[in-house]
Motif scaffolding. Structure first.
Motif, mmCIF file in Angstrom:
data_model
loop_
_atom_site.group_PDB
_atom_site.id
_atom_site.type_symbol
_atom_site.label_atom_id
_atom_site.label_comp_id
_atom_site.label_asym_id
_atom_site.label_seq_id
_atom_site.Cartn_x
_atom_site.Cartn_y
_atom_site.Cartn_z
ATOM 1 N N ALA A 169 10.677 4.461 6.554
ATOM 2 C CA ALA A 169 11.613 4.546 5.673
ATOM 3 C C ALA A 169 10.715 5.208 4.662
ATOM 4 O O ALA A 169 11.787 6.794 4.022
ATOM 5 C CB ALA A 169 12.272 3.237 5.469
ATOM 6 N N LEU A 170 9.834 4.312 4.284
ATOM 7 C CA LEU A 170 9.256 5.580 3.378
ATOM 8 C C LEU A 170 8.709 6.574 3.440
ATOM 9 O O LEU A 170 8.472 7.476 2.640
ATOM 10 C CB LEU A 170 8.330 4.666 2.351
ATOM 11 C CG LEU A 170 8.991 3.480 1.055
ATOM 12 C CD1 LEU A 170 7.926 2.416 0.122
ATOM 13 C CD2 LEU A 170 10.071 3.900 0.464
ATOM 14 N N HIS A 171 7.783 7.026 5.051
ATOM 15 C CA HIS A 171 7.201 8.166 4.898
ATOM 16 C C HIS A 171 8.134 9.433 5.045
ATOM 17 O O HIS A 171 7.794 9.823 4.594
ATOM 18 C CB HIS A 171 6.515 7.638 6.193
ATOM 19 C CG HIS A 171 6.232 9.156 6.546
ATOM 20 N ND1 HIS A 171 5.324 10.092 6.602
ATOM 21 C CD2 HIS A 171 6.475 10.275 8.105
ATOM 22 C CE1 HIS A 171 5.091 11.003 7.073
ATOM 23 N NE2 HIS A 171 5.446 11.411 8.234
ATOM 24 N N ILE A 172 9.748 8.707 5.631
ATOM 25 C CA ILE A 172 10.870 9.542 5.979
ATOM 26 C C ILE A 172 11.189 10.488 4.132
ATOM 27 O O ILE A 172 10.780 11.147 3.882
ATOM 28 C CB ILE A 172 11.670 8.987 6.311
ATOM 29 C CG1 ILE A 172 11.364 9.454 8.135
ATOM 30 C CG2 ILE A 172 13.226 10.327 6.209
ATOM 31 C CD1 ILE A 172 12.540 9.116 8.656
ATOM 32 N N VAL A 173 11.189 9.179 2.879
ATOM 33 C CA VAL A 173 12.122 9.680 2.325
ATOM 34 C C VAL A 173 10.669 9.980 1.484
ATOM 35 O O VAL A 173 11.025 11.463 0.643
ATOM 36 C CB VAL A 173 11.892 8.455 0.867
ATOM 37 C CG1 VAL A 173 11.597 8.485 -0.185
ATOM 38 C CG2 VAL A 173 12.904 7.356 1.649
ATOM 39 N N GLY B 137 1.136 -1.217 -0.130
ATOM 40 C CA GLY B 137 0.301 0.061 0.049
ATOM 41 C C GLY B 137 1.165 1.339 -0.132
ATOM 42 O O GLY B 137 0.654 1.786 -0.797
ATOM 43 N N VAL B 138 1.571 1.228 0.552
ATOM 44 C CA VAL B 138 2.786 3.031 0.645
ATOM 45 C C VAL B 138 3.439 2.511 -0.197
ATOM 46 O O VAL B 138 3.792 4.324 -1.037
ATOM 47 C CB VAL B 138 3.998 2.747 1.979
ATOM 48 C CG1 VAL B 138 2.699 2.596 3.356
ATOM 49 C CG2 VAL B 138 4.664 1.275 2.161
ATOM 50 N N GLY B 139 3.761 1.325 -1.264
ATOM 51 C CA GLY B 139 4.240 1.655 -2.348
ATOM 52 C C GLY B 139 3.547 1.830 -3.622
ATOM 53 O O GLY B 139 3.776 3.091 -4.476
ATOM 54 N N GLU B 140 2.210 1.460 -3.864
ATOM 55 C CA GLU B 140 1.307 2.157 -4.495
ATOM 56 C C GLU B 140 1.191 4.166 -3.782
ATOM 57 O O GLU B 140 1.096 4.002 -4.993
ATOM 58 C CB GLU B 140 0.384 1.492 -3.972
ATOM 59 C CG GLU B 140 0.536 -0.066 -4.889
ATOM 60 C CD GLU B 140 -0.243 -0.384 -5.996
ATOM 61 O OE1 GLU B 140 0.250 0.732 -6.393
ATOM 62 O OE2 GLU B 140 -0.344 -1.093 -6.530
ATOM 63 N N GLY C 256 -0.361 12.453 -1.558
ATOM 64 C CA GLY C 256 -0.238 11.194 -0.620
ATOM 65 C C GLY C 256 0.485 11.007 0.447
ATOM 66 O O GLY C 256 0.622 12.008 0.611
ATOM 67 N N THR C 257 -0.257 9.977 1.161
ATOM 68 C CA THR C 257 -0.204 10.002 3.084
ATOM 69 C C THR C 257 0.522 7.933 3.531
ATOM 70 O O THR C 257 -0.335 7.223 2.792
ATOM 71 C CB THR C 257 -1.221 10.867 3.645
ATOM 72 O OG1 THR C 257 -1.321 9.928 5.120
ATOM 73 C CG2 THR C 257 -2.533 9.950 3.238
ATOM 74 N N ILE C 258 1.356 8.277 2.979
ATOM 75 C CA ILE C 258 1.932 6.395 3.326
ATOM 76 C C ILE C 258 1.014 6.331 5.213
ATOM 77 O O ILE C 258 0.762 5.566 5.280
ATOM 78 C CB ILE C 258 2.843 6.982 4.174
ATOM 79 C CG1 ILE C 258 4.184 7.383 3.041
ATOM 80 C CG2 ILE C 258 4.182 6.019 4.106
ATOM 81 C CD1 ILE C 258 4.334 5.990 1.707
ATOM 82 N N ILE C 259 0.920 7.560 5.655
ATOM 83 C CA ILE C 259 0.376 7.420 8.084
ATOM 84 C C ILE C 259 -0.737 6.659 7.162
ATOM 85 O O ILE C 259 -1.338 5.935 7.268
ATOM 86 C CB ILE C 259 0.149 8.739 8.390
ATOM 87 C CG1 ILE C 259 1.810 9.297 8.907
ATOM 88 C CG2 ILE C 259 -0.328 8.665 9.568
ATOM 89 C CD1 ILE C 259 1.979 10.016 9.103
ATOM 90 N N GLU D 59 6.980 -10.344 10.685
ATOM 91 C CA GLU D 59 6.168 -9.475 9.297
ATOM 92 C C GLU D 59 6.122 -8.065 9.662
ATOM 93 O O GLU D 59 6.661 -7.382 8.326
ATOM 94 C CB GLU D 59 6.194 -10.331 8.776
ATOM 95 C CG GLU D 59 5.268 -10.606 7.228
ATOM 96 C CD GLU D 59 4.305 -11.396 6.458
ATOM 97 O OE1 GLU D 59 4.207 -12.325 7.464
ATOM 98 O OE2 GLU D 59 4.029 -11.013 5.454
ATOM 99 N N ILE D 60 5.583 -8.618 10.548
ATOM 100 C CA ILE D 60 5.099 -6.390 10.849
ATOM 101 C C ILE D 60 5.872 -5.347 11.476
ATOM 102 O O ILE D 60 6.273 -4.719 10.943
ATOM 103 C CB ILE D 60 3.910 -6.644 11.897
ATOM 104 C CG1 ILE D 60 3.377 -5.174 11.995
ATOM 105 C CG2 ILE D 60 4.308 -6.660 13.507
ATOM 106 C CD1 ILE D 60 2.235 -4.559 11.190
ATOM 107 N N GLY D 61 6.707 -6.526 11.670
ATOM 108 C CA GLY D 61 8.083 -5.678 12.252
ATOM 109 C C GLY D 61 8.878 -4.495 10.878
ATOM 110 O O GLY D 61 8.890 -3.955 10.807
ATOM 111 N N TRP D 62 9.126 -6.096 10.187
ATOM 112 C CA TRP D 62 10.357 -5.561 8.886
ATOM 113 C C TRP D 62 9.042 -4.404 8.381
ATOM 114 O O TRP D 62 9.027 -2.846 7.204
ATOM 115 C CB TRP D 62 10.074 -6.334 8.098
ATOM 116 C CG TRP D 62 11.360 -7.184 8.151
ATOM 117 C CD1 TRP D 62 10.965 -8.205 9.293
ATOM 118 C CD2 TRP D 62 12.720 -6.626 7.741
ATOM 119 N NE1 TRP D 62 12.728 -8.868 8.836
ATOM 120 C CE2 TRP D 62 12.841 -7.557 8.352
ATOM 121 C CE3 TRP D 62 13.288 -5.852 7.775
ATOM 122 C CZ2 TRP D 62 15.032 -8.162 8.661
ATOM 123 C CZ3 TRP D 62 14.305 -5.891 7.104
ATOM 124 C CH2 TRP D 62 15.329 -6.850 8.133
#
Lengths: 347, 272
Positions: free
Chosen positions: A202-206, A82-85, A291-294, A192-195
């Motif tokens: 990371a993607l939010h920061i990016v 989802g965050v990639g999308e 776009g919002t990662i959160i 899995e959830i940790g990763w």
């Protein structure tokens, strides 16, 4: 404050109706409205809290340890994809093949292992393959000017067919991933959830704090303007396809290491549509620029809780599917209304 | 005024000599000579098809002339691309095109010129950019209530001002403005007029303005050039001409064209 005559034709922003009155609302209701308009994640956050409270009240099983593990394992792939999308939707693009990349990456590991490669190498090569698939998606889209909807539809079917052919339609076991390595990469309940959280943060920061993220927003918000300013708009798009493909492939590996078996016939559309839904109900615009990662992450939580909660209170999967559809429609309607209100508040 | 008088004897910042351009059978430019001096605001007027847009596209590197010379500070340059022109300090500003609606004012000001740390990682120095943006806008006397506001929340005049500010902040010495006051209220127009005059007078920025509206031109410009049929046919300082003179010029041009049209039509009829 602005003269209405200044709305120029061809403007990309959602233009308010010409005679819209300025609505500077005051008081607590006004500031609450402003919060929902300015922070798109607020809507989905309220929805998430509401359904969690609802299910927790309905059944005590909901907040048992085992159930929470079930929920987070269900939502982890949805959150990562989802965050990639979100990156692609922000660019005004979409990747329909992400779910299939999620499924194909463990298959590549299986095939390479069968060919005699050690597990570490098999995983590395598999992730590189995922990056390559993302690059292909991106390059076809930007170089041949094919809409990404079409490009990735093609990649989706190609990958699905490839898995069916090479696997000979037979299920396989995910091999050789025991010990600490296996624990870290999938087997432990929280792996899995940790990763997934790591990737999300990371993607939010990016997206919000780096030059690349700003260029993603700029490219999606004003393609010509961004190109004029010298931003390498096509490269930005290709990289975004690659980021999503890598994330999808990585979380696909973890998921299969946990489940331990691979089914060639399972289509990647389920997780892909869930991921796009998570992004969209989280407040990411399909039109690009926003776009919002959160939001996408909370969207994934909502989908996970809904699926699990309905299971617990004995509602069948069929009804869950219907409810998911309705939730998406309602969330979209609310978001569109909020952006309309937002446009009016600004003028 | 004095800026121009002082500059009158010096080399023009931008000079063109005999610029021609044709598109197939259509001759767009038949030898355009202009001179733009440092800190001068020069207006280009003319009917549709008189050649001003083609000329501006050539000056900003978007198109190449068939013949003629472009000189910057007296030295001949060849502008092969918009990037080339920009490297020579020439920049066209289109307010409805330049900004990213979803980015804030300061992010737009720094678009693709972001201040970053951590090298290749490109970590945005938000605080630095905000401070520099505010300082620069104060410097050129553009007042924007909140530089964190998204560009789409701004008025057309404010967007135009930000677009111009970005160009000059990135060291543009020659600005090309296409109808900068189009569709603006009085207050908005005042903002842009003040900005243009200030940039020209105090920062030595030279500005080419294309406009159909003579009133706007008289408010903005030091001098006007009239384009007719791919040539500059009239070159006056604004205080030496008047709205009436310009209007009369254009109307007589229009009459001449209508007459010519009749004559052509007559020719066709009589020669089978």
């Amino acid at each position: 404050m602005a003269s209405q005559a200044t709305l120029t034709p061809g403007e990309t922003s959602p233009a308010a109706p010409p005679a819209a009155p300025s609505t500077a609302r005051r008081g607590p209701a006004g500031s609450l409205l402003r919060l929902f308009v300015s922070r798109r994640e607020a809507t989905i956050f309220v929805v998430a809290v509401a359904i969690i409270v609802y299910f927790a009240a309905r059944t005590s099983e909901f907040y048992s340890y085992a159930n929470i593990v079930t929920i987070v394992q269900y939502m982890a792939p949805i959150a990562v994809i989802g965050v990639g999308e979100v990156f692609l939707l922000t660019l005004g693009e979409i990747d329909l093949s992400a779910g299939q990349i999620f499924l194909v990456s463990p298959w590549i590991v299986v095939w390479l292992q069968q060919a005699g490669l050690p597990i570490g190498w098999a995983i590395t090569v598999s992730l590189l393959c995922c990056l390559a698939i993302g690059a292909i998606n991106g390059l076809i889209t930007v170089l041949l000017n094919v809409p990404s909807f079409v490009t990735t539809l093609g990649t989706y079917f190609s990958l699905l067919g490839l898995v069916l052919i090479v696997s000979n339609d037979a299920q396989a076991d995910m091999p050789g991933t025991t010990g600490t390595f296996g624990q870290i990469f999938g087997i432990s309940s929280w792996s899995e959830i940790g990763w997934a959280l790591l990737i999300v943060v990371a993607l939010h920061i990016v997206l919000k704090r780096t030059r690349f993220g700003m260029h993603v927003t700029a490219t999606g918000g004003n393609y010509l303007g961004a190109a004029e300013a010298g931003i390498p708009v096509r490269r930005v798009k290709v990289w975004s396809f690659m980021i999503l493909a890598f994330g999808a492939g990585f979380i696909g590996l973890l998921d299969s290491i946990r489940i331990q078996s691979l089914d060639p016939a399972s289509p990647g559309t389920t997780v892909m549509f869930s991921a796009v839904s998570a992004a969209v109900i989280g407040g990411t615009s399909l039109l690009g620029g926003r776009g919002t990662i959160i939001g996408a992450t909370i969207g994934a939580i909502v989908l996970g809780v809904l699926e699990d909660g309905f299971n617990l209170i004995g509602v069948s999967a069929n009804e869950f599917t219907l409810v998911t559809g309705l939730v998406i429609l309602v969330a979209m309607a609310i978001n569109v209304q909020l952006s309309r209100v937002g446009a009016r508040m600004r003028t | 005024m004095t800026a121009i008088d002082e500059a009158a004897g010096t080399t023009p910042v931008l000079q063109t000599e005999g610029i021609t351009k044709r598109f197939g059978a259509v001759v767009a430019l038949r030898g355009v000579d202009i001179q733009l001096r440092s800190g001068e605001v020069l207006g280009l007027v003319g009917d549709n098809g008189a050649g001003k847009s083609t000329f501006v596209k050539i000056v900003c590197g978007f198109q190449r002339p068939d013949s003629g010379r472009i000189l910057i500070d007296g030295r001949e340059v060849h502008l092969h691309s918009v990037k080339d022109a920009r490297a020579h300090g020439i920049e066209a500003v289109y307010h409805d095109l330049a900004l990213v609606p979803q980015l804030s004012v300061y992010q737009n000001l720094f678009l693709n010129r972001e201040v970053t740390t951590l090298g290749r990682l490109g970590w945005l120095s938000t605080r630095k950019m905000r401070a520099q943006a505010q300082a620069y806008l104060d410097d050129i006397k553009v007042s924007i209530p909140n530089i964190e506001a998204e560009a789409e929340t701004l008025s057309g005049g404010q967007r135009q001002a930000i677009a111009v500010a970005r160009a000059t902040r990135q060291n543009a010495k020659i600005l090309l403005l296409d109808e900068p006051l189009a569709a603006m209220g009085a207050k908005e127009s005042a903002l842009i007029i003040d900005l243009v005059k200030d940039l020209a007078a105090n920062r030595g920025v030279s500005i080419l303005v294309i406009d159909h509206n003579y009133t706007h031109l008289f408010e903005l410009c030091d001098r006007v050039n009239v384009f007719q049929q791919g040539r500059v046919t009239f070159d006056r300082r604004v205080e030496d001409t008047s709205l009436e003179e310009l209007t009369e010029l254009m109307v007589s041009e229009y009459r001449r064209q209508v007459m010519a049209g009749h004559r052509e039509l007559g020719d066709e009829v009589t020669a089978p």
